[in-house]
Design an enzyme around this catalytic site. Structure first.
Site, PDB file in Angstrom:
ATOM      1  CG  HIS A  21     -46.812 -51.912 -91.084  1.00  0.00           C
ATOM      2  ND1 HIS A  21     -46.746 -50.647 -91.630  1.00  0.00           N
ATOM      3  CD2 HIS A  21     -45.679 -52.071 -90.351  1.00  0.00           C
ATOM      4  CE1 HIS A  21     -45.631 -50.061 -91.229  1.00  0.00           C
ATOM      5  NE2 HIS A  21     -44.958 -50.907 -90.466  1.00  0.00           N
ATOM      6  CG  ASN A  60     -42.224 -48.926 -92.093  1.00  0.00           C
ATOM      7  OD1 ASN A  60     -43.208 -48.286 -91.736  1.00  0.00           O
ATOM      8  ND2 ASN A  60     -41.738 -49.932 -91.385  1.00  0.00           N
ATOM      9  CB  CYS A  78     -45.704 -49.894 -87.449  1.00  0.00           C
ATOM     10  SG  CYS A  78     -44.227 -48.893 -87.672  1.00  0.00           S
TER      11      CYS A  78
HETATM   12  N1  COA Z   1     -26.726 -50.673 -96.436  1.00  0.00           N
HETATM   13  C1  COA Z   1     -25.704 -51.528 -96.535  1.00  0.00           C
HETATM   14  N2  COA Z   1     -25.353 -52.377 -95.558  1.00  0.00           N
HETATM   15  C2  COA Z   1     -26.101 -52.353 -94.433  1.00  0.00           C
HETATM   16  C3  COA Z   1     -27.185 -51.495 -94.267  1.00  0.00           C
HETATM   17  C4  COA Z   1     -27.481 -50.624 -95.323  1.00  0.00           C
HETATM   18  N3  COA Z   1     -28.513 -49.745 -95.267  1.00  0.00           N
HETATM   19  N4  COA Z   1     -27.738 -51.704 -93.047  1.00  0.00           N
HETATM   20  C5  COA Z   1     -27.003 -52.681 -92.479  1.00  0.00           C
HETATM   21  N5  COA Z   1     -26.017 -53.073 -93.313  1.00  0.00           N
HETATM   22  C6  COA Z   1     -24.989 -54.078 -93.093  1.00  0.00           C
HETATM   23  C7  COA Z   1     -24.682 -54.280 -91.612  1.00  0.00           C
HETATM   24  O1  COA Z   1     -23.790 -53.303 -91.142  1.00  0.00           O
HETATM   25  C8  COA Z   1     -24.073 -55.653 -91.635  1.00  0.00           C
HETATM   26  O2  COA Z   1     -22.746 -55.565 -92.076  1.00  0.00           O
HETATM   27  P1  COA Z   1     -21.596 -56.496 -91.415  1.00  0.00           P
HETATM   28  O3  COA Z   1     -22.018 -57.904 -91.725  1.00  0.00           O
HETATM   29  O4  COA Z   1     -20.374 -56.046 -92.135  1.00  0.00           O
HETATM   30  O5  COA Z   1     -21.642 -56.182 -89.958  1.00  0.00           O
HETATM   31  C9  COA Z   1     -24.866 -56.367 -92.710  1.00  0.00           C
HETATM   32  O6  COA Z   1     -25.454 -55.338 -93.524  1.00  0.00           O
HETATM   33  C10 COA Z   1     -25.951 -57.237 -92.139  1.00  0.00           C
HETATM   34  O7  COA Z   1     -26.624 -56.489 -91.129  1.00  0.00           O
HETATM   35  P2  COA Z   1     -27.867 -57.042 -90.389  1.00  0.00           P
HETATM   36  O8  COA Z   1     -28.378 -56.001 -89.441  1.00  0.00           O
HETATM   37  O9  COA Z   1     -27.559 -58.403 -89.856  1.00  0.00           O
HETATM   38  O10 COA Z   1     -28.839 -57.174 -91.657  1.00  0.00           O
HETATM   39  P3  COA Z   1     -30.229 -57.816 -91.776  1.00  0.00           P
HETATM   40  O11 COA Z   1     -30.183 -58.866 -92.810  1.00  0.00           O
HETATM   41  O12 COA Z   1     -30.820 -58.176 -90.440  1.00  0.00           O
HETATM   42  O13 COA Z   1     -31.058 -56.615 -92.366  1.00  0.00           O
HETATM   43  C11 COA Z   1     -32.741 -55.093 -91.672  1.00  0.00           C
HETATM   44  C12 COA Z   1     -31.269 -55.448 -91.580  1.00  0.00           C
HETATM   45  C13 COA Z   1     -32.971 -53.899 -90.773  1.00  0.00           C
HETATM   46  C14 COA Z   1     -33.054 -54.732 -93.114  1.00  0.00           C
HETATM   47  C15 COA Z   1     -33.575 -56.325 -91.245  1.00  0.00           C
HETATM   48  O14 COA Z   1     -33.164 -56.777 -89.977  1.00  0.00           O
HETATM   49  C16 COA Z   1     -35.008 -56.035 -91.209  1.00  0.00           C
HETATM   50  O15 COA Z   1     -35.628 -55.914 -92.243  1.00  0.00           O
HETATM   51  N6  COA Z   1     -35.630 -55.937 -90.009  1.00  0.00           N
HETATM   52  C17 COA Z   1     -37.008 -55.567 -89.869  1.00  0.00           C
HETATM   53  C18 COA Z   1     -37.083 -54.069 -89.928  1.00  0.00           C
HETATM   54  C19 COA Z   1     -38.497 -53.569 -90.039  1.00  0.00           C
HETATM   55  O16 COA Z   1     -39.246 -54.041 -90.831  1.00  0.00           O
HETATM   56  N7  COA Z   1     -38.802 -52.592 -89.227  1.00  0.00           N
HETATM   57  C20 COA Z   1     -40.065 -51.993 -89.263  1.00  0.00           C
HETATM   58  C21 COA Z   1     -40.961 -52.615 -88.269  1.00  0.00           C
HETATM   59  S1  COA Z   1     -42.468 -51.752 -88.208  1.00  0.00           S
END
Ligand code: COA
Length: 317
Positions: free
Chosen positions: A244, A274, A110
């Site tokens: 990005h 993304n 990315c």
């Molecule tokens: N829909 C609904 N619930 C979801 C979900 C979705 N698409 N994805 C995850 N969850 C749930 C998880 O299972 C978890 O449930 P639980 O508490 O019952 O176990 C809960 O939401 C929290 O999960 P978590 O992984 O801790 O969420 P988060 O707040 O960290 O959000 C991301 C997850 C991926 C959105 C976040 O970590 C993020 O934005 N990371 C950066 C990703 C990114 O930008 N990547 C590109 C880089 S180039």
């Protein structure tokens, strides 16, 4: 001598997929995705390949720049989702354009768009190119785990391109690579060698969301501040930060940490998701065609992602 941007282009496949559509495959919903990621809809290819989308973005950028394909000395492309390892995406775009210039792919996930600009700057500095076509093209739907709701709601397909000519617009850049597969990993098929004893990890995007989030926010804040310090500039001198488009919350966190209004950041992730290496050139093309960019405007382009790698540049429009 570095370069100036002569034109921009983008292409996204016509098939629009909403969060409600995705909720038919995995347990998710529009409210969660909008709150945590900031994506409302994205485009997914039905029958177009990565290089086909890249080619269409390239055509739009050539048209916008007034440069003919035959004038291009070098095509630089980036993709983590090209259908073939060889020919590379840049080779295939060259083939579709019907030209015979040098081509090269750069692999930096990315963050790749800024790596491509840096590579182009080297060619201009050595007088090896007068016109360069840069393309970020992705069919990330190909490498998504459609059973992983933590990733399939984030990534999308699309391509962005810029045409560069000789100039002095590439002012400064900063790179940070922390190699390792523990946070983001996109393994290939391990193959069928009768001698190899490694085990297969699913050949999809694996991502530790929270570690990625922290790396990204820190990269935006650190890299942009560092470049401005080095150049004796402040954020007030910058018209836009065009990051990005990884995740709206990452951009929001960075704007709070940097104490900058959200309007300083160009954000279009709500409509495109993304698109990895394509996200910054897609954003630049939208801004360009909306008339938001004026000659002499200073832009900061922070990019970050798998590698882990981050790269930010200061660009004069
Ligand atoms: N829909 C609904 N619930 C979801 C979900 C979705 N698409 N994805 C995850 N969850 C749930 C998880 O299972 C978890 O449930 P639980 O508490 O019952 O176990 C809960 O939401 C929290 O999960 P978590 O992984 O801790 O969420 P988060 O707040 O960290 O959000 C991301 C997850 C991926 C959105 C976040 O970590 C993020 O934005 N990371 C950066 C990703 C990114 O930008 N990547 C590109 C880089 S180039």
């Amino acid at each position: 001598m570095s370069f100036s941007v002569l034109g921009t282009g983008m292409y996204v496949p016509p098939n629009i997929v909403t969060n409600d559509d995705i909720s038919k495959f995995v347990d998710t919903n529009d409210e969660w995705v909008m709150q945590r990621v900031g994506v409302k809809q994205r485009h997914f290819s039905i029958n177009e390949t990565t290089d086909e989308m890249g080619y269409k973005a390239a055509l739009a950028a050539l048209e916008n720049s007034g440069v003919k394909a035959e004038e291009i000395d070098l095509i630089l492309a980036a993709s983590i989702s090209g259908e073939s390892i060889s020919p590379s995406v840049s080779c295939m775009i060259q083939n579709r354009l019907g030209v015979s210039c040098m081509t090269m792919d750069v692999s930096a996930a990315c963050a790749a768009f800024v790596f491509l600009l840096e590579t182009a700057a080297g060619f201009f500095a050595r007088g090896k190119a007068k016109k360069v076509l840069i393309v970020g093209a992705e069919r990330l739907s190909r490498i998504l785990d459609w059973e992983d709701r933590g990733t399939c709601v984030i990534f999308a397909d699309g391509a962005g391109a810029v045409v560069l000519g000789e100039g002095d617009s590439y002012i400064d850049s900063i790179f940070d690579v922390r190699g390792g597969s523990d946070v983001i990993d996109i393994p290939q098929d391990i193959g069928k060698s009768p001698f190899y004893e490694g085990t297969q990890k699913k050949p999809f995007i694996h991502m530790a969301g929270q570690e990625t989030f922290k790396f990204a926010v820190n990269a935006i804040c650190h890299d942009t501040t560092k470049i401005l310090e080095r150049q004796g500039l402040s954020f007030e001198d910058i018209q836009y930060i065009v990051p990005h488009q990884a995740n709206k919350r990452i951009i929001d966190f960075a704007s709070v940490k940097l104490k900058l209004p959200q309007e300083k950041f160009y954000v279009n992730i709500e409509r495109y998701g993304n698109t990895s290496s394509a996200s910054i050139p897609i954003a630049l093309d939208e801004m360009n065609r909306k008339g938001m960019l004026h000659k002499g405007d200073l832009l900061l382009l922070p990019a970050f992602g798998g590698g882990l790698a981050s790269a930010t540049c200061l660009l004069k429009w």
